[in-house]
Every structure is written in C-alpha cells, then in structure tokens.
Design an enzyme around this catalytic site. Sequence first.
Site, mmCIF file in Angstrom:
data_model
loop_
_atom_site.group_PDB
_atom_site.id
_atom_site.type_symbol
_atom_site.label_atom_id
_atom_site.label_comp_id
_atom_site.label_asym_id
_atom_site.label_seq_id
_atom_site.Cartn_x
_atom_site.Cartn_y
_atom_site.Cartn_z
ATOM 1 N N CYS A 1 -24.082 -14.585 -15.684
ATOM 2 C CA CYS A 1 -25.540 -14.705 -15.673
ATOM 3 C C CYS A 1 -26.176 -13.709 -16.638
ATOM 4 C CB CYS A 1 -26.071 -14.477 -14.254
ATOM 5 S SG CYS A 1 -27.861 -14.669 -14.098
ATOM 6 N N CYS A 34 -25.497 -15.179 -5.476
ATOM 7 C CA CYS A 34 -26.890 -15.519 -5.191
ATOM 8 C C CYS A 34 -27.088 -16.998 -4.884
ATOM 9 C CB CYS A 34 -27.787 -15.083 -6.339
ATOM 10 S SG CYS A 34 -27.611 -16.040 -7.865
#
Length: 362
Positions: free
Chosen positions: A101, A197
């Site tokens: 990410c 997440c």
Amino acid sequence: MRVLAAMSGGVDSAVAAARMVEAGHDVVGVHLALSRNPQSYRSGARGCCTIEDSRDARRAADVIGIPFYIWDMAERFAADVVDDFVAEYAAGRTPNPCLRCNEKIKFSAVLERALALDFDAVATGHYAQIVDTPDGRELHRAVDPAKDQSYVLGVLNQEQLAHAFFPLGDTPKTEIRAEAERRGLSVAAKPDSHDICFIADGNTEGFLSKQLGEAPGDIVDAQGNKLGEHKGTHGFTVGQRKGLKIGTPAADGKPRFVLDISPVDRRVTVGSRAELAVERLTASKPRWCGPAPTETLHVKAQLRAHGEEIAVTARVVDDRVLVEFDEPADAVAPGQAVVLYDGTRVIGSATIDSVERATQHV
C-alpha cells in the site's frame, strides 16, 4: 511548502497534519476512501477506512483549521493491494499488504496526484525519520522502536523520499496521544488500527477462502509421509504452528511447523523447529532508498514488520539480492520483504523468492 496531509482518521495522522501547519506549511488534509463498501463503524482496533474514520479525519481537519477532501481510491487499492494479496497467497507466498500500500497507493498514486495538483510533498503519520544529507535524503528508523514503521517504508525510492514528510518519527507514541489531547483532537484516545485493514474481523483464512474457494490437499512431513488433510494451502503460512490439525503426534512429541507451501500439488509440508532454520535467501524486485549498492554489504536485515534485526551479508547480482545470515533465521517465507539497514538507515528492500534451509546441508 504546499503539503498534502494524508489523514486516516487516527491520532497519528491528525497530529502529523497539525505539526505540518505549526511548521508553517500550507496544508490540505485528504482522507483516502479505500473500501468499496465501507462499514459504518470499526470493530475496536480492527479495520480502517470506515465511514467513522472519514468523519474523524474531517473533525480533526476542522480543529486544525485546514481544508479537507476525500479521495476515492477504492479501485486502485483493490487492484494494487487486495488483488495482489490474494494472488500471492494463491501462489503459496506470504505478502505484506501494508508495504504494498505504501509503495503503490500512498507514495505512488497519492504522490503523483499531489504533484500534479502543485503540492510539494505528502505528509503521513508513519513512525520513521528522514535525514537530509549532501547526497540526498535518507530514511531512518523512528526513535520509538516499539512503533517504528521504517520496514513498511523500505519500498520508497529517492524521488519519493524527496517529496515525503514523517513528522512523528522523533517522538514516542505516548507523547503523541498527550499532544493530541492538548490540541483538542477528539481522536486522542482512539485505538490504533492493526492487522490487515481490509479484513476487519481479522479472519485472514476466512477472507481468502471466500476469494479462492476450497482446494483440499495433503499435509505431509519432509519425507512425504501423509499426516493429515487441509481445505486450501492459502490457510497456511511458513512458520505456522497452531491450527495444523494433524492427528498424528510427532515421533519426538515436539510441535511441528509449516516448512513449505505448494499450491500446484496442494501440499503443505511440516517439520520440526530445527527444519525451519534458513541460512540464505534470494530476493527480487529491489527498491533502493538511495543509490543501489555496488559492493558486498555487512549489514542488518529485518524480515517482518515487527521482527528483530539479523546480521547478514548481502550482494546485488543481476537485479537480485543474495542474503546470507550470520546465524540461521526461523520462518523466512517467500513473498515477505527483506529490508536492509545500515545502523538506523534503511538501505532498501526486496521481495523474497526462495530460501535455503540449514538442514539441506545435514
């Protein structure tokens, strides 16, 4: 400078944005909407990118007194992070989605858009430090070792570091919460998010099973003897001890660990802790925080986000990184990142392709 502050809705990014304003920069806050179907509320410290998080980020921006926007990057996040995560597990590898990410979203897609909009830099709440030198910028560990996030930032190159700020790297986490309270930020006591997440319930195996379905196979020992069965290799990681569901105990009565994962023949190989020991590894896709090394390095390596440093010798050969451990290391898995350090300075990272176990020479 015109600075874009990435605001997740947590305490760290809120304080980072406030510090950038206090330093005299022209700051704009942005929350990244990364989920296609965001939940209304997070579950304790699990998950992020919920509607609640976006509202917390907006409230923090209002208190700080900066403009605030939400950028929808759900499609890019799904393609570059979530799909990559699933594909890596399907291939029997163990990826780190936070590292991906940072590489693909926060310091590629976001930074590209920020520069296109005439911002000079992006600031985040990561715990790491940037040191300016005559030869360029260096990425270093944070002063708080318990919160250091330099491992997942080891994918950043010199160009990205030139446009990055990590305002919290010189401060312990306990002081950040106290500072947030002094600044009147409502997120001062908000729990930190952890785990992956986009898997809010923390059930990675369940998430992968929905994505990949069941693919039953055998659990075997190093000699190929069948010990049990499984519903899919994606439910295992190298070094795993719990949840193996092997009915037959080991001859010596000691625990067994996952040694190897082979999706092609649907085999999971298990063995003793001694059989986990790795002497060297080969890694590819190196990302250097500065110039690529041209000589043999005697440095430290980190293999997991919260792992310990290990003394190694590393060489770059034809865009591959060859790493030999001074002492054998446990549970080194293809797909993980190996991040090299010279003291507190991050040299760079690479993705582990293969390992050579100490027992291969016995």
